[in-house]
Scaffold this motif. Structure first.
Motif, PDB file in Angstrom:
ATOM      1  N   SER A  62       0.783  -1.173   0.152  1.00 57.03           N
ATOM      2  CA  SER A  62       0.047   0.028  -0.057  1.00 57.03           C
ATOM      3  C   SER A  62       0.830   1.326   0.144  1.00 57.03           C
ATOM      4  CB  SER A  62      -0.915  -0.102   1.190  1.00 57.03           C
ATOM      5  OG  SER A  62      -0.263   0.012   2.359  1.00 57.03           O
ATOM      6  N   ARG A  63       2.089   1.252   0.342  1.00 52.22           N
ATOM      7  CA  ARG A  63       2.859   2.482   0.516  1.00 52.22           C
ATOM      8  C   ARG A  63       3.946   2.180  -0.544  1.00 52.22           C
ATOM      9  NH1 ARG A  63      -0.953   2.809   3.283  1.00 52.22           N
ATOM     10  NH2 ARG A  63      -1.177   3.450   5.214  1.00 52.22           N
ATOM     11  N   ALA A  64       4.024   1.601  -1.714  1.00 55.10           N
ATOM     12  CA  ALA A  64       4.938   1.347  -2.699  1.00 55.10           C
ATOM     13  C   ALA A  64       5.146   2.533  -3.224  1.00 55.10           C
ATOM     14  CB  ALA A  64       4.604   0.480  -3.665  1.00 55.10           C
ATOM     15  N   ALA A  65       4.378   3.398  -3.346  1.00 59.98           N
ATOM     16  CA  ALA A  65       4.505   4.534  -4.476  1.00 59.98           C
ATOM     17  C   ALA A  65       5.386   5.492  -3.538  1.00 59.98           C
ATOM     18  CB  ALA A  65       3.246   5.224  -4.611  1.00 59.98           C
ATOM     19  N   ARG A  66       5.049   5.705  -2.234  1.00 62.41           N
ATOM     20  CA  ARG A  66       5.740   6.858  -1.448  1.00 62.41           C
ATOM     21  C   ARG A  66       6.949   6.277  -0.665  1.00 62.41           C
ATOM     22  NH1 ARG A  66       1.424   7.430   3.732  1.00 62.41           N
ATOM     23  NH2 ARG A  66       2.754   6.260   5.181  1.00 62.41           N
ATOM     24  N   LYS A  67       7.047   4.995  -0.535  1.00 58.89           N
ATOM     25  CA  LYS A  67       8.289   4.521   0.219  1.00 58.89           C
ATOM     26  C   LYS A  67       8.488   5.034   1.651  1.00 58.89           C
ATOM     27  CE  LYS A  67      10.453   2.456  -4.055  1.00 58.89           C
ATOM     28  NZ  LYS A  67      10.457   1.079  -3.488  1.00 58.89           N
ATOM     29  N   SER A  68       7.605   4.946   2.437  1.00 60.25           N
ATOM     30  CA  SER A  68       7.824   5.318   3.642  1.00 60.25           C
ATOM     31  C   SER A  68       6.867   4.995   4.765  1.00 60.25           C
ATOM     32  CB  SER A  68       7.706   6.868   3.733  1.00 60.25           C
ATOM     33  OG  SER A  68       6.402   7.584   3.575  1.00 60.25           O
TER      34      SER A  68
ATOM     35  N   LEU B 248      12.456  -4.266  11.811  1.00 54.39           N
ATOM     36  CA  LEU B 248      12.350  -3.647  10.679  1.00 54.39           C
ATOM     37  C   LEU B 248      14.081  -3.751  10.051  1.00 54.39           C
ATOM     38  CD1 LEU B 248      10.245  -0.423  11.158  1.00 54.39           C
ATOM     39  CD2 LEU B 248       9.659  -2.508  10.091  1.00 54.39           C
ATOM     40  N   LYS B 249      15.151  -3.717  10.689  1.00 58.40           N
ATOM     41  CA  LYS B 249      16.186  -3.843  10.371  1.00 58.40           C
ATOM     42  C   LYS B 249      16.439  -5.158   9.852  1.00 58.40           C
ATOM     43  CE  LYS B 249      20.135  -1.190  10.259  1.00 58.40           C
ATOM     44  NZ  LYS B 249      20.190   0.172   9.650  1.00 58.40           N
ATOM     45  N   GLU B 250      15.838  -6.296  10.528  1.00 59.59           N
ATOM     46  CA  GLU B 250      15.901  -7.696  10.029  1.00 59.59           C
ATOM     47  C   GLU B 250      15.182  -7.718   8.479  1.00 59.59           C
ATOM     48  OE1 GLU B 250      17.665 -10.565  11.716  1.00 59.59           O
ATOM     49  OE2 GLU B 250      18.620  -8.655  11.934  1.00 59.59           O
ATOM     50  N   MET B 251      14.518  -6.861   8.299  1.00 62.58           N
ATOM     51  CA  MET B 251      13.688  -6.680   7.103  1.00 62.58           C
ATOM     52  C   MET B 251      14.315  -5.806   5.843  1.00 62.58           C
ATOM     53  SD  MET B 251       9.699  -7.127   8.537  1.00 62.58           S
ATOM     54  CE  MET B 251       9.254  -7.707   7.060  1.00 62.58           C
ATOM     55  N   ALA B 252      15.392  -5.380   6.311  1.00 61.19           N
ATOM     56  CA  ALA B 252      16.173  -4.287   5.346  1.00 61.19           C
ATOM     57  C   ALA B 252      16.218  -4.742   4.016  1.00 61.19           C
ATOM     58  CB  ALA B 252      17.693  -4.001   5.859  1.00 61.19           C
ATOM     59  N   HIS B 253      16.357  -6.108   3.456  1.00 61.17           N
ATOM     60  CA  HIS B 253      16.315  -6.286   2.216  1.00 61.17           C
ATOM     61  C   HIS B 253      15.026  -5.907   1.493  1.00 61.17           C
ATOM     62  CE1 HIS B 253      14.383  -9.616   4.478  1.00 61.17           C
ATOM     63  NE2 HIS B 253      13.870 -10.098   3.329  1.00 61.17           N
ATOM     64  N   LEU B 254      13.970  -5.962   2.420  1.00 57.13           N
ATOM     65  CA  LEU B 254      12.519  -5.460   1.554  1.00 57.13           C
ATOM     66  C   LEU B 254      12.437  -4.004   1.731  1.00 57.13           C
ATOM     67  CD1 LEU B 254      10.305  -8.288   3.307  1.00 57.13           C
ATOM     68  CD2 LEU B 254      11.240  -8.317   0.794  1.00 57.13           C
ATOM     69  N   LEU B 255      13.196  -3.385   2.636  1.00 57.38           N
ATOM     70  CA  LEU B 255      12.633  -2.067   2.807  1.00 57.38           C
ATOM     71  C   LEU B 255      13.715  -1.000   2.484  1.00 57.38           C
ATOM     72  CD1 LEU B 255      11.403  -2.327   6.416  1.00 57.38           C
ATOM     73  CD2 LEU B 255       9.914  -1.929   4.349  1.00 57.38           C
TER      74      LEU B 255
ATOM     75  N   ASN C 103      15.812   1.701   0.511  1.00 60.92           N
ATOM     76  CA  ASN C 103      15.336   2.927   0.048  1.00 60.92           C
ATOM     77  C   ASN C 103      14.014   3.524   0.647  1.00 60.92           C
ATOM     78  OD1 ASN C 103      17.740   3.027  -1.760  1.00 60.92           O
ATOM     79  ND2 ASN C 103      16.632   1.889  -3.201  1.00 60.92           N
ATOM     80  N   TRP C 104      13.529   2.849   1.676  1.00 59.47           N
ATOM     81  CA  TRP C 104      12.249   3.386   2.382  1.00 59.47           C
ATOM     82  C   TRP C 104      12.807   4.143   3.470  1.00 59.47           C
ATOM     83  CZ3 TRP C 104       7.075   1.393   2.311  1.00 59.47           C
ATOM     84  CH2 TRP C 104       6.684   0.636   1.096  1.00 59.47           C
ATOM     85  N   ARG C 105      11.771   5.048   3.653  1.00 61.58           N
ATOM     86  CA  ARG C 105      12.097   6.117   4.843  1.00 61.58           C
ATOM     87  C   ARG C 105      11.304   5.354   6.027  1.00 61.58           C
ATOM     88  NH1 ARG C 105       9.179  10.550   6.888  1.00 61.58           N
ATOM     89  NH2 ARG C 105      10.629  11.914   7.864  1.00 61.58           N
TER      90      ARG C 105
END
Length: 290
Positions: free
Chosen positions: A95-101, A122-129, A131-133
């Motif tokens: 749902s936030r793919a466009a804004r990446k935050s 969230l850090k453990e999911m860094a590969h998915l996130l 360039n996300w803020r």
């Protein structure tokens, strides 16, 4: 402590923090406030109350903090963090793919173990996130516990409670007998002093809110008021995580349970819509048939 002193303290704590003490919690008040009274150079709680009645604001703040500082530990109850990893983040990735935050609020964060647990998740999911803020806002009524949270320094006992050893080694640095959260994790969290009884619209909108193990201390009216204000700062498709002993049932229709996820809720899109909305009332059907 006299009954009058206890009633004064009960009323003050309700007004200042929302804490709703029952008539049989005098032992709890004594256990927390007698040490505080002695540190302030007072002999007992009646002397403490006299000072408070006289308008000693700093002392009042200390009393409220002493009574509202609650236990916490890393990855407490585990299930909320499983929901974060398996349900909340996957939904937001779409749902936030466009804004990446992503913005997450940890309310009543105490000494910081919850927001840092969220950050590590969230850090453990860094590969998915990539360039996300990511923004995690952590708030608490007590300035004292916030100072500890900002420092990110914990004892051996504290890091042994709920924190997997692999995450301790990965995200903490040992400082003698203490451990400090690494700078990259600390940088993910903003700490702010906040009273949940007061307006918090200035915090902005959140995609997920963790408000766990604090509403149980409030009466029904206060809980309902907080839910109404939480609704105003959560995105329409956002998610609210409550504690294991907390629920919206019988309190508010502002949120509805997320299917098959204990403790997880979403804003209710059908709020205020009558159950039979869109259906022709029976009387009108009969009239139309004639």
């Amino acid at each position: 402590m006299t009954p009058a002193d206890y009633e004064f303290l009960r009323k003050l704590l309700k007004e200042r923090s929302g804490l709703d003490l029952s008539a049989d919690k005098q032992y709890l008040v004594e256990s927390r406030l007698i040490p505080l009274a002695r540190r302030a150079g007072l002999s007992d709680i009646p002397d403490l109350v006299v000072k408070m009645r006289g308008g000693a604001e700093a002392l009042i703040v200390n009393v409220v903090e002493a009574m509202t500082t609650n236990e916490t530990f890393f990855f407490r109850d585990r299930i909320p963090f499983d929901h974060l990893r398996d349900t909340i983040v996957p939904a937001l990735l779409q749902s936030r793919a466009a804004r990446k935050s992503i913005r997450i609020w940890s309310a009543a964060c105490s000494t910081g173990q919850e927001p840092y647990s969220i950050a590590m998740c969230l850090k453990e999911m860094a590969h998915l996130l990539s360039n996300w803020r990511i923004e995690i806002v952590a708030t608490d009524l007590s300035q004292e516990v916030l100072e500890k949270a900002r420092s990110g320094i914990y004892s051996q006992f504290e890091v042994q409670r709920g924190l997997p050893i692999q995450l301790l080694v990965k995200y903490f640095t040992q400082m003698g007998e203490m451990w400090q959260v690494n700078p990259d994790i600390r940088a993910m969290v903003q700490h702010r002093q906040l009273n949940l009884l007061q307006d918090f619209s200035h915090l902005g909108k959140f995609d997920a809110i963790f408000c766990r193990n604090v509403l149980i201390y409030f009466d029904q009216e206060t809980k309902a008021s907080i839910f109404e204000r939480l609704l105003k700062v959560i995105e329409p498709d956002g998610m609210l995580m409550l504690g294991a002993a907390e629920s919206v049932v019988g309190i508010t229709d502002a949120f509805r349970p997320y299917p098959d996820r204990r403790g997880l809720y979403q804003p209710n899109p059908l709020r205020g819509v009558p159950p039979a909305f869109g259906a022709m009332p029976q009387v009108m059907k009969l009239a139309a048939a004639r």
